[in-house]
Design a protein around this motif. Structure first.
Motif, PDB file in Angstrom:
ATOM      1  N   SER A   1      34.622   2.510   4.169  1.00  0.00           N
ATOM      2  CA  SER A   1      35.593   1.610   4.805  1.00  0.00           C
ATOM      3  C   SER A   1      36.023   2.131   6.179  1.00  0.00           C
ATOM      4  CB  SER A   1      36.826   1.446   3.913  1.00  0.00           C
ATOM      5  OG  SER A   1      37.591   2.624   3.914  1.00  0.00           O
TER       6      SER A   1
ATOM      7  N   GLU B   1      38.982   2.006   7.410  1.00  0.00           N
ATOM      8  CA  GLU B   1      40.253   2.717   7.229  1.00  0.00           C
ATOM      9  C   GLU B   1      40.014   4.130   6.717  1.00  0.00           C
ATOM     10  OE1 GLU B   1      39.640  -0.287   5.613  1.00  0.00           O
ATOM     11  OE2 GLU B   1      40.693  -1.566   7.047  1.00  0.00           O
TER      12      GLU B   1
ATOM     13  N   ASN C   1      38.814   6.287   9.577  1.00  0.00           N
ATOM     14  CA  ASN C   1      39.937   6.666  10.445  1.00  0.00           C
ATOM     15  C   ASN C   1      40.774   7.769   9.808  1.00  0.00           C
ATOM     16  OD1 ASN C   1      39.391   5.009  12.620  1.00  0.00           O
ATOM     17  ND2 ASN C   1      40.520   3.286  11.769  1.00  0.00           N
ATOM     18  N   GLU C   2      40.998   7.652   8.508  1.00  0.00           N
ATOM     19  CA  GLU C   2      41.739   8.685   7.784  1.00  0.00           C
ATOM     20  C   GLU C   2      40.985  10.017   7.840  1.00  0.00           C
ATOM     21  OE1 GLU C   2      42.656   9.634   3.142  1.00  0.00           O
ATOM     22  OE2 GLU C   2      42.940   7.554   3.784  1.00  0.00           O
TER      23      GLU C   2
END
Length: 161
Positions: A122, A124, A127-128
């Motif tokens: 994903s 997200e 990015n994490e």
């Protein structure tokens, strides 16, 4: 005779258009090549100003090899390959980061192998992962150099098979 005067008018129009075209081209050449007299000194000054201003600009430190590791997804192993570059804030930090590349690679690998396949799939999760990697890198450089060197972690290649 009427045809002869019509062809003469066409010839005159073509010649006039050619002359106008040559004048426009000549003017363009003049402005491009001859209007810049005396700009060499100011151009040198502009380049030195740019270099002075960008002494603190972003520099990029590429990791020498892509990170290749496995993650488990269900009953299957997935292979992941991530190419990374680190953004640092100035030339001094770039030099220090290059000096500590083995440490930085180790910190990145520790973060990457802890990731799950779901996280790696994903945007997200990616990015994490970048944020977690940035924290780990700066913790490592603070211990050695007393300052955080890395401004951002950039993924320049990302493959999950």
């Amino acid at each position: 005779m009427a045809e002869e005067s019509g062809s003469k008018k066409k010839l005159i129009i073509i010649i006039a258009a050619a002359v106008i075209g040559l004048v426009i081209i000549g003017a363009a050449v003049f402005f491009i090549f001859f209007s810049g007299d005396g700009e060499d000194a100011s151009e040198d000054k502009t380049l030195s100003d740019y270099a002075a201003q960008n002494a603190n600009a972003a520099n990029y430190v590429p990791m020498s090899k892509p990170f290749v590791f496995n993650v488990i997804e269900g009953k299957r192993d997935r292979t992941v390959q991530i190419k990374v570059q680190l953004m640092v804030s100035n030339a001094r930090n770039e030099e220090l980061a290059r000096k500590h590349i083995p440490l930085l690679e180790s910190a990145l690998l520790r973060v990457f192998v802890a990731a799950t396949a779901k996280q790696l799939r994903s945007p997200e999760g990616k990015n994490e992962l970048r944020k977690t990697a940035l924290v780990a890198l700066n913790e490592a450089t603070i211990k050695l150099e007393g300052q955080a060197l890395v401004h951002a972690v950039l993924f320049t290649g990302f493959v999950l098979q």
